[in-house]
Design a protein around this motif. Structure first.
Motif, PDB file in Angstrom:
ATOM      1  N   MET A   1       0.842  -1.185   0.000  1.00 15.86           N
ATOM      2  CA  MET A   1       0.000   0.000   0.000  1.00 15.86           C
ATOM      3  C   MET A   1       0.885   1.246   0.000  1.00 15.86           C
ATOM      4  O   MET A   1       1.874   1.329   0.733  1.00 15.86           O
ATOM      5  N   THR A   2       0.553   2.242  -0.845  1.00 17.79           N
ATOM      6  CA  THR A   2       1.335   3.464  -0.949  1.00 17.79           C
ATOM      7  C   THR A   2       1.302   4.230   0.362  1.00 17.79           C
ATOM      8  O   THR A   2       0.250   4.432   0.958  1.00 17.79           O
ATOM      9  N   GLU A   3       2.471   4.670   0.807  1.00 18.34           N
ATOM     10  CA  GLU A   3       2.575   5.422   2.050  1.00 18.34           C
ATOM     11  C   GLU A   3       2.005   6.825   1.843  1.00 18.34           C
ATOM     12  O   GLU A   3       2.361   7.518   0.899  1.00 18.34           O
ATOM     13  N   LEU A   4       1.115   7.245   2.736  1.00 21.44           N
ATOM     14  CA  LEU A   4       0.449   8.534   2.597  1.00 21.44           C
ATOM     15  C   LEU A   4       1.028   9.562   3.554  1.00 21.44           C
ATOM     16  O   LEU A   4       1.267   9.266   4.725  1.00 21.44           O
ATOM     17  N   TRP A   5       1.223  10.782   3.018  1.00 18.45           N
ATOM     18  CA  TRP A   5       1.644  11.917   3.827  1.00 18.45           C
ATOM     19  C   TRP A   5       0.688  13.067   3.576  1.00 18.45           C
ATOM     20  O   TRP A   5       0.177  13.235   2.465  1.00 18.45           O
ATOM     21  N   LEU A   6       0.454  13.871   4.602  1.00 21.70           N
ATOM     22  CA  LEU A   6      -0.287  15.122   4.457  1.00 21.70           C
ATOM     23  C   LEU A   6       0.699  16.268   4.621  1.00 21.70           C
ATOM     24  O   LEU A   6       1.546  16.244   5.523  1.00 21.70           O
ATOM     25  N   GLY A   7       0.614  17.249   3.731  1.00 20.03           N
ATOM     26  CA  GLY A   7       1.592  18.321   3.769  1.00 20.03           C
ATOM     27  C   GLY A   7       1.005  19.690   3.539  1.00 20.03           C
ATOM     28  O   GLY A   7      -0.104  19.848   3.029  1.00 20.03           O
ATOM     29  N   PHE A   8       1.779  20.700   3.927  1.00 16.26           N
ATOM     30  CA  PHE A   8       1.406  22.079   3.634  1.00 16.26           C
ATOM     31  C   PHE A   8       2.665  22.856   3.293  1.00 16.26           C
ATOM     32  O   PHE A   8       3.698  22.743   3.965  1.00 16.26           O
ATOM     33  N   ALA A   9       2.577  23.667   2.238  1.00 14.92           N
ATOM     34  CA  ALA A   9       3.641  24.575   1.829  1.00 14.92           C
ATOM     35  C   ALA A   9       3.039  25.559   0.843  1.00 14.92           C
ATOM     36  O   ALA A   9       2.033  25.262   0.182  1.00 14.92           O
ATOM     37  N   ALA A  10       3.642  26.721   0.759  1.00 17.48           N
ATOM     38  CA  ALA A  10       3.236  27.670  -0.272  1.00 17.48           C
ATOM     39  C   ALA A  10       3.544  27.071  -1.638  1.00 17.48           C
ATOM     40  O   ALA A  10       4.345  26.130  -1.760  1.00 17.48           O
ATOM     41  N   ASP A  11       2.916  27.600  -2.665  1.00 17.91           N
ATOM     42  CA  ASP A  11       3.105  27.043  -4.011  1.00 17.91           C
ATOM     43  C   ASP A  11       4.578  26.943  -4.378  1.00 17.91           C
ATOM     44  O   ASP A  11       5.021  25.954  -4.967  1.00 17.91           O
ATOM     45  N   ALA A  12       5.339  27.956  -3.987  1.00 17.12           N
ATOM     46  CA  ALA A  12       6.764  27.967  -4.332  1.00 17.12           C
ATOM     47  C   ALA A  12       7.558  26.915  -3.572  1.00 17.12           C
ATOM     48  O   ALA A  12       8.654  26.530  -3.993  1.00 17.12           O
ATOM     49  N   GLY A  13       7.023  26.458  -2.441  1.00 17.80           N
ATOM     50  CA  GLY A  13       7.761  25.505  -1.622  1.00 17.80           C
ATOM     51  C   GLY A  13       7.358  24.062  -1.817  1.00 17.80           C
ATOM     52  O   GLY A  13       7.980  23.160  -1.249  1.00 17.80           O
ATOM     53  N   ARG A  14       6.334  23.809  -2.635  1.00 16.52           N
ATOM     54  CA  ARG A  14       5.853  22.429  -2.785  1.00 16.52           C
ATOM     55  C   ARG A  14       6.843  21.548  -3.544  1.00 16.52           C
ATOM     56  O   ARG A  14       6.934  20.351  -3.290  1.00 16.52           O
ATOM     57  N   ARG A  15       7.589  22.146  -4.473  1.00 20.76           N
ATOM     58  CA  ARG A  15       8.590  21.357  -5.192  1.00 20.76           C
ATOM     59  C   ARG A  15       9.642  20.839  -4.230  1.00 20.76           C
ATOM     60  O   ARG A  15      10.080  19.688  -4.322  1.00 20.76           O
ATOM     61  N   ASP A  16      10.064  21.689  -3.277  1.00 20.24           N
ATOM     62  CA  ASP A  16      11.050  21.254  -2.286  1.00 20.24           C
ATOM     63  C   ASP A  16      10.495  20.116  -1.425  1.00 20.24           C
ATOM     64  O   ASP A  16      11.219  19.164  -1.091  1.00 20.24           O
ATOM     65  N   VAL A  17       9.225  20.206  -1.063  1.00 19.23           N
ATOM     66  CA  VAL A  17       8.617  19.166  -0.232  1.00 19.23           C
ATOM     67  C   VAL A  17       8.590  17.841  -0.987  1.00 19.23           C
ATOM     68  O   VAL A  17       8.935  16.789  -0.440  1.00 19.23           O
ATOM     69  N   ARG A  18       8.213  17.892  -2.257  1.00 24.22           N
ATOM     70  CA  ARG A  18       8.171  16.657  -3.044  1.00 24.22           C
ATOM     71  C   ARG A  18       9.558  16.052  -3.198  1.00 24.22           C
ATOM     72  O   ARG A  18       9.721  14.827  -3.128  1.00 24.22           O
ATOM     73  N   ALA A  19      10.548  16.912  -3.400  1.00 20.44           N
ATOM     74  CA  ALA A  19      11.919  16.409  -3.543  1.00 20.44           C
ATOM     75  C   ALA A  19      12.390  15.747  -2.255  1.00 20.44           C
ATOM     76  O   ALA A  19      13.015  14.670  -2.280  1.00 20.44           O
ATOM     77  N   ALA A  20      12.100  16.370  -1.134  1.00 18.20           N
ATOM     78  CA  ALA A  20      12.510  15.805   0.154  1.00 18.20           C
ATOM     79  C   ALA A  20      11.809  14.474   0.411  1.00 18.20           C
ATOM     80  O   ALA A  20      12.431  13.515   0.889  1.00 18.20           O
ATOM     81  N   LEU A  21      10.528  14.394   0.061  1.00 21.47           N
ATOM     82  CA  LEU A  21       9.775  13.164   0.300  1.00 21.47           C
ATOM     83  C   LEU A  21      10.262  12.042  -0.616  1.00 21.47           C
ATOM     84  O   LEU A  21      10.359  10.880  -0.191  1.00 21.47           O
ATOM     85  N   ARG A  22      10.602  12.374  -1.878  1.00 21.95           N
ATOM     86  CA  ARG A  22      11.140  11.342  -2.776  1.00 21.95           C
ATOM     87  C   ARG A  22      12.443  10.770  -2.235  1.00 21.95           C
ATOM     88  O   ARG A  22      12.719   9.581  -2.381  1.00 21.95           O
ATOM     89  N   HIS A  23      13.235  11.625  -1.583  1.00 23.86           N
ATOM     90  CA  HIS A  23      14.491  11.151  -1.017  1.00 23.86           C
ATOM     91  C   HIS A  23      14.246  10.209   0.169  1.00 23.86           C
ATOM     92  O   HIS A  23      14.909   9.176   0.301  1.00 23.86           O
ATOM     93  N   MET A  24      13.256  10.561   1.006  1.00 30.74           N
ATOM     94  CA  MET A  24      13.001   9.755   2.212  1.00 30.74           C
ATOM     95  C   MET A  24      12.222   8.484   1.898  1.00 30.74           C
ATOM     96  O   MET A  24      12.504   7.417   2.446  1.00 30.74           O
ATOM     97  N   ALA A  25      11.194   8.617   1.027  1.00 26.45           N
ATOM     98  CA  ALA A  25      10.317   7.478   0.729  1.00 26.45           C
ATOM     99  C   ALA A  25       9.888   7.571  -0.727  1.00 26.45           C
ATOM    100  O   ALA A  25       8.874   8.211  -1.040  1.00 26.45           O
ATOM    101  N   PRO A  26      10.633   6.986  -1.633  1.00 27.17           N
ATOM    102  CA  PRO A  26      10.376   7.148  -3.068  1.00 27.17           C
ATOM    103  C   PRO A  26       8.966   6.760  -3.504  1.00 27.17           C
ATOM    104  O   PRO A  26       8.449   7.322  -4.467  1.00 27.17           O
TER     105      PRO A  26
END
Length: 420
Positions: A1-26
């Motif tokens: 089952m795909t691991e689910l995360w809930l997140g919040f960031a401004a539009d400009a910061g969402r790319r950074d959040v996705r990059a960090a999450l791909r590193h931790m849990a692809p």
């Protein structure tokens, strides 16, 4: 089952959040919400400690580190990750003190030294960090070892105000500070949601996927009625009722570990779902009105419950829509088989005004207005919770446990013409 995360960031910061999450849990998936407050509220709909929280640059008055600290204090996220470019040693230190699991700098896409594993989760008494605005949202964490009382309201006849009673019990308990789960087990045709002003049915069939259930789905299905009351059921499509019925006991067991009180509405017939609820309940309220044959029908329902293993001491007879001008003997009807030991409680007719508020989905307004109807419902609830040792620490609850106080003169609610 795909691991689910809930997140919040401004539009400009969402790319950074996705990059960090791909590193931790692809293989993980992140769902972004629209505000810091919505992020915290969304975790109320999730099974505790099953979904991760990730916070990036907020671009708002509430800083990312303070939002992450608030999520830690709420205690519902599996882990809390802060994403910050150029994270300084001071920021990392503040995050560690707040119990934030890790800090990720997207420029390096690697956790900072010393933060590659979960940090201690001890949280200091005050999580409002210096010179940072707080995120004021009261959230309580419930221990999975605590089992809440389950109150089931049943009747063998429609039109006795059963759904109205359930809605008022749940609302009164919420006013006393209790976290309440209301469940509509009239799976095919229930209308409890209309008392709370909910337009879209919180479809209980969503708890079943591929013939099985899981806690995450159970938590997400409920609809928020007020700050402290949530509703499950009925089924949006009546034909799904048979699919849901086998899982009712599991659902009630789950809800009793997440909430302070579970209040259950039922169908007019003793279906398998109603039988499971009756067997699992702490109190079974058998509701009837003053029509001819009503007490005899209530006795038949009580006798059936006894045959299903419900102790007679757990059964309470409720005369709903009672005329406040008529006094009845507490022994009336006890000669009926099934009602031998059941005590009698009366709830007066609230009148056309109460009916109008309920039909328009304003049960909270009805409760706040008070009157004899609300006094009777409050007394019934308080005395029941007191018997079960679960009376909340509330002045209003303690007063209600002493019994309703009748007022002379003009009453807010007169006699009701029709009922739900």
């Amino acid at each position: 089952m795909t691991e689910l995360w809930l997140g919040f960031a401004a539009d400009a910061g969402r790319r950074d959040v996705r990059a960090a999450l791909r590193h931790m849990a692809p293989e993980a998936r992140v769902v972004f919400v629209q505000s810091p407050w919505e992020l915290r509220e969304r975790f109320l709909d999730e099974e505790p400690r099953q979904v991760g929280a990730i916070v990036g640059d907020t671009g708002e008055d509430v800083s990312a580190v303070n939002l992450a600290a608030a999520l830690v204090r709420d205690g519902r996220a599996r882990e809390v990750v802060l994403v910050a470019r150029g994270a300084s040693g001071s920021l990392r230190s503040r995050a560690a003190r707040a119990g934030i699991t890790r800090v990720v700098d997207p420029a390096n896409v690697a956790p900072a030294p010393g933060h590659d594993g979960p940090l201690p989760r001890q949280v200091p008494p005050a999580l409002v960090l210096p010179n940072e605005p707080s995120v004021p949202l009261a959230v309580e964490t419930h221990s999975s070892s605590r089992v809440a009382p389950v109150l089931v309201i049943a009747s063998g006849r429609g039109g006795v105000g059963k759904s109205s009673l359930v809605a008022m019990l749940a609302t009164v308990a919420g006013e006393w500070g209790m976290e309440v789960a209301a469940v509509d087990l009239d799976l095919s045709c229930g209308n409890l949601h209309t008392c709370f002003g909910i337009v879209r049915i919180p479809d209980l069939a969503q708890i079943v996927r591929d013939g099985a259930t899981n806690p995450q789905d159970m938590g997400r299905v409920g609809a928020r009625c007020s700050e402290r009351v949530r509703l499950w059921g009925p089924c949006e499509r009546p034909e799904m009722a048979e699919v849901v019925m086998p899982h009712v006991a599991e659902l009630l067991s789950y809800l009793s570990t997440r909430f302070d009180l579970v209040v259950v509405d039922t169908s007019t017939t003793f279906t398998d779902a109603v039988a499971q609820a009756a067997q699992a309940c702490d109190r079974l309220f058998v509701v009837h009105d003053g029509r001819v044959g009503a007490v005899a029908l209530a006795a038949r329902m009580s006798a059936l419950a006894v045959r299903l293993g419900v102790a007679r001491t757990r059964i309470v007879r409720v005369e709903d829509l009672a005329d406040p001008r008529v006094r009845r003997s507490p022994f009336e009807g006890r000669a009926e088989v099934g009602l031998e030991t059941a005590r009698l409680c009366r709830v007066v007719d609230g009148g056309a005004e109460a009916e109008e508020l309920l039909l328009s989905g304003k049960v909270s307004e009805l409760v706040s207005c008070g009157g004899e109807l609300v006094d009777d419902v409050s007394s019934l609830l308080a005395q029941t919770l007191s018997e079960l040792g679960r009376l909340p620490d509330s002045d209003a609850a303690r007063k209600a446990a002493q019994g309703p106080t009748r007022r002379r003169g003009l009453q807010l609610f007169g006699k009701r013409r029709e009922v739900l």
